[in-house]
Design an enzyme around this catalytic site. Structure first.
Site, short mmCIF file in Angstrom:
data_model
loop_
_atom_site.label_atom_id
_atom_site.label_comp_id
_atom_site.label_asym_id
_atom_site.label_seq_id
_atom_site.Cartn_x
_atom_site.Cartn_y
_atom_site.Cartn_z
N GLY A 46 0.61 -1.28 -0.05
CA GLY A 46 -0.03 -0.01 0.20
C GLY A 46 0.94 1.21 0.04
O GLY A 46 2.09 1.16 0.19
N GLN A 51 2.84 9.84 2.00
CA GLN A 51 4.31 9.33 1.79
C GLN A 51 5.00 9.88 0.82
O GLN A 51 6.34 9.80 0.75
CB GLN A 51 4.19 7.70 1.97
CG GLN A 51 3.76 7.19 3.15
CD GLN A 51 3.66 5.73 2.93
OE1 GLN A 51 2.55 5.03 2.48
NE2 GLN A 51 4.44 4.81 3.20
N CYS A 92 6.26 -0.36 7.32
CA CYS A 92 5.98 0.62 6.55
C CYS A 92 7.12 1.30 5.69
O CYS A 92 8.19 1.15 6.03
CB CYS A 92 5.66 1.85 7.59
SG CYS A 92 5.14 3.54 6.80
N LEU A 93 6.79 1.53 4.22
CA LEU A 93 8.07 2.09 3.47
C LEU A 93 8.48 3.41 3.94
O LEU A 93 9.67 3.78 3.63
CB LEU A 93 7.24 2.09 2.19
CG LEU A 93 6.58 1.17 1.50
CD1 LEU A 93 5.95 1.21 0.03
CD2 LEU A 93 7.89 0.06 1.19
N HIS A 134 -4.00 1.19 7.93
CA HIS A 134 -2.86 1.92 8.00
C HIS A 134 -2.68 3.00 7.05
O HIS A 134 -2.18 3.98 7.29
CB HIS A 134 -1.71 0.81 7.68
CG HIS A 134 -0.27 1.19 7.60
ND1 HIS A 134 0.66 0.68 8.25
CD2 HIS A 134 0.41 1.84 6.82
CE1 HIS A 134 1.99 1.15 7.80
NE2 HIS A 134 1.75 1.90 6.90
N GLU A 135 -3.21 2.91 5.80
CA GLU A 135 -3.12 3.85 4.62
C GLU A 135 -4.00 4.98 5.23
O GLU A 135 -3.61 6.11 5.03
CB GLU A 135 -3.35 3.52 3.35
CG GLU A 135 -2.79 2.16 2.93
CD GLU A 135 -1.15 2.48 3.03
OE1 GLU A 135 -0.71 3.49 3.05
OE2 GLU A 135 -0.67 1.38 3.06
N HIS A 138 -2.04 7.35 7.63
CA HIS A 138 -1.26 8.26 6.87
C HIS A 138 -1.71 9.40 6.60
O HIS A 138 -1.28 10.63 6.59
CB HIS A 138 -0.61 7.39 5.57
CG HIS A 138 0.54 6.63 5.83
ND1 HIS A 138 1.69 6.91 6.62
CD2 HIS A 138 0.73 5.21 5.54
CE1 HIS A 138 2.61 5.88 6.67
NE2 HIS A 138 2.18 4.88 6.14
O1 GNR Z 1 4.17 -2.50 2.53
C1 GNR Z 1 3.62 -2.51 3.62
N1 GNR Z 1 3.36 -3.65 4.25
C2 GNR Z 1 2.54 -3.57 5.39
C3 GNR Z 1 2.60 -4.71 6.10
C4 GNR Z 1 1.86 -4.93 7.21
C5 GNR Z 1 0.87 -3.94 7.64
C6 GNR Z 1 1.05 -2.79 6.79
C7 GNR Z 1 1.68 -2.74 5.53
S1 GNR Z 1 1.56 -1.21 4.60
C8 GNR Z 1 3.12 -1.16 3.87
C9 GNR Z 1 3.40 0.07 2.94
C10 GNR Z 1 3.21 1.24 3.63
O2 GNR Z 1 4.12 1.76 4.36
N2 GNR Z 1 2.16 1.79 3.48
O3 GNR Z 1 1.85 3.07 4.03
NI NI Z 2 3.05 3.22 5.66
#
Ligand code: GNR
Ligand code: NI
Length: 171
Positions: A46, A51, A92-93, A134-135, A138
């Site tokens: 995601g 980001q 998270c990236l 999670h997104e 953000h």
């Molecule tokens: O790539 C991602 N893997 C992930 C794994 C477990 C829970 C959430 C994520 S999201 C993350 C990509 C990202 O940072 N999205 O904002």
């Molecule tokens: Ni993230």
């Protein structure tokens, strides 16, 4: 299509609150294409516009094994969340190399516009539900490490700043 640079924690721009998209036009479609390319390039499931330093309510997701099920969520809202919670490891990236356990709703129902500007509702559970939450965090300026203890968060911040200094020297 372009690969966009991803902001890294503790960059203060990760805490900006995203504004709703006014119109799903060519500009927005081009941005979602770039975001998908950036997400796939980084092997993420995601990516939120926040980001890539764009503070508009846009998310892209692909939790499929084959990496061929792109989802675009514009102006997403949660219309329902389950009482049932799940504990899962998150990464998270924007916080590379860090994985820790976060509690989230086990299932959610989200309403959003797709890349064509049509309203869509998706019901999600498991990893997709985690990813949507999670997104959407953000977009509110929230990074998953904010659910961890202040001690852990402090250690992560120090580690990230150290990594970023090293990268600056090498660059
Ligand atoms: O790539 C991602 N893997 C992930 C794994 C477990 C829970 C959430 C994520 S999201 C993350 C990509 C990202 O940072 N999205 O904002
Ligand atoms: Ni993230």
């Amino acid at each position: 299509m372009a690969i966009l640079p991803i902001l890294c924690y503790p960059d203060p721009r990760l805490h900006k609150v995203a504004k709703p998209v006014q119109a799903v036009d060519a500009r927005v479609r081009a941005l979602t294409a770039d975001m998908l390319a950036t997400m796939y390039e980084a092997n993420g499931i995601g990516l939120a516009a926040t980001q890539v330093d764009v503070h508009e309510r846009i998310i892209v997701i692909d939790v499929s094994e084959e990496r061929d099920q792109p989802l675009v969520l514009i102006n997403p809202e949660l219309v329902w969340t389950s009482e049932q919670r799940q504990l899962g490891d998150e990464g998270c990236l924007s916080v590379p190399g860090i994985y820790d356990s976060v509690e989230r709703a086990e299932a959610v129902r989200a309403r959003a516009l797709d890349a064509d500007g049509n309203v869509r509702e998706i019901e999600a559970e498991g990893l997709l539900a985690v990813c949507i939450q999670h997104e959407m965090d953000h977009l509110l300026g929230k990074v998953f490490v904010e659910y961890l203890s202040p001690l852990k968060r402090g250690r992560i911040k120090t580690k990230m700043l150290k990594q970023q200094k090293q990268q600056a020297v090498r660059a």
